[in-house]
Design an enzyme around this catalytic site. Structure first.
Site, PDB file in Angstrom:
ATOM      1  N   CYS A  17      80.876  42.943  45.542  1.00 39.84           N
ATOM      2  CA  CYS A  17      81.511  44.103  44.914  1.00 39.84           C
ATOM      3  C   CYS A  17      80.717  45.332  45.336  1.00 39.84           C
ATOM      4  O   CYS A  17      79.568  45.231  45.772  1.00 39.84           O
ATOM      5  CB  CYS A  17      81.601  43.958  43.396  1.00 39.84           C
ATOM      6  SG  CYS A  17      80.045  43.778  42.550  1.00 39.84           S
ATOM      7  N   SER A  18      81.351  46.489  45.246  1.00 39.91           N
ATOM      8  CA  SER A  18      80.778  47.701  45.838  1.00 39.91           C
ATOM      9  C   SER A  18      79.692  48.370  45.017  1.00 39.91           C
ATOM     10  O   SER A  18      78.798  48.992  45.568  1.00 39.91           O
ATOM     11  CB  SER A  18      81.889  48.722  46.108  1.00 39.91           C
ATOM     12  OG  SER A  18      82.812  48.177  47.013  1.00 39.91           O
ATOM     13  N   THR A  19      79.779  48.281  43.691  1.00 40.79           N
ATOM     14  CA  THR A  19      78.807  49.010  42.871  1.00 40.79           C
ATOM     15  C   THR A  19      78.152  48.089  41.856  1.00 40.79           C
ATOM     16  O   THR A  19      78.681  47.033  41.515  1.00 40.79           O
ATOM     17  CB  THR A  19      79.486  50.170  42.101  1.00 40.79           C
ATOM     18  OG1 THR A  19      80.412  49.615  41.163  1.00 40.79           O
ATOM     19  CG2 THR A  19      80.207  51.118  43.035  1.00 40.79           C
TER      20      THR A  19
END
Length: 195
Positions: A17-19
């Site tokens: 996931c990105s964050t």
């Protein structure tokens, strides 16, 4: 998600996931339910080339294994990067399976899908090269030569050199002529080497 069938090798899961605020739970649960025996996960942007857990997963895998991802955008945000990864896996005899996209490179349809994607990628590269070549030819016909525009003209270099000779500080001179100090000094060295 149903458990995946595999003829040989392990099912290796990769979740991303990105964050830091996002959760990997949905992806991890789906990968476990699909039968992944080993998991690699990380919180990093798909645009970021530095994804250490993806690198660890790729290093860990052997011929006959399958890299399982929840969705293709979890592997990469760039089609070019995704195709590069898929091609590297193919060269090593490793399959790629996306649960949500229902694509599996061990099947004829999955291989066909990636062949089509690779063909579109190649077509795009050739079209860009063709447009670039046509643009350069048109510019040449108008008397312009390709390449980067020179930042430091002889006039700017002479002006900067004169200000420096008058005792102005280098940072101030660079600001006045609108250049970085390094670019200004390179320009002076090129245009005023013996003055």
């Amino acid at each position: 998600m149903a458990k995946l069938e595999t003829t040989k090798g392990q099912l290796i899961g990769y979740a991303r996931c990105s964050t830091a605020e996002q959760s990997l739970d949905l992806q991890s649960d789906a990968l476990k339910a699909a039968g992944c025996t080993k998991m690699f996960s990380e919180k990093a942007s798909g645009k970021n080339a530095d994804r250490p857990e993806l690198e660890n997963a790729l290093e860990y895998m052997r011929e006959g294994d399958t890299l399982v991802i929840y969705k293709f955008d979890r592997l990469s945000r760039s089609t070019k990067d995704m195709l590069n990864i898929a091609e590297k896996l193919k060269e090593r005899g490793i399959n790629l399976k996306s649960l949500s996209d229902d694509i599996d490179t061990s099947s004829p349809y999955g291989q066909f899908f990636f062949t089509i994607c690779a063909a579109f990628g190649q077509l795009e590269r050739e079209m860009i090269a063709s447009r670039t070549k046509a643009g350069l030819s048109a510019a040449k016909a108008r008397g312009r030569v390709g390449g980067r525009k020179e930042l430091v003209t002889k006039d700017k270099a002479v002006t900067a050199k004169k200000m420096l000779d008058e005792g102005m500080n280098g940072a101030e001179v660079a600001r006045v002529v609108g250049l970085s100090k390094a670019t200004m000094y390179r320009g002076i060295a090129k245009h005023c080497p013996f003055s």
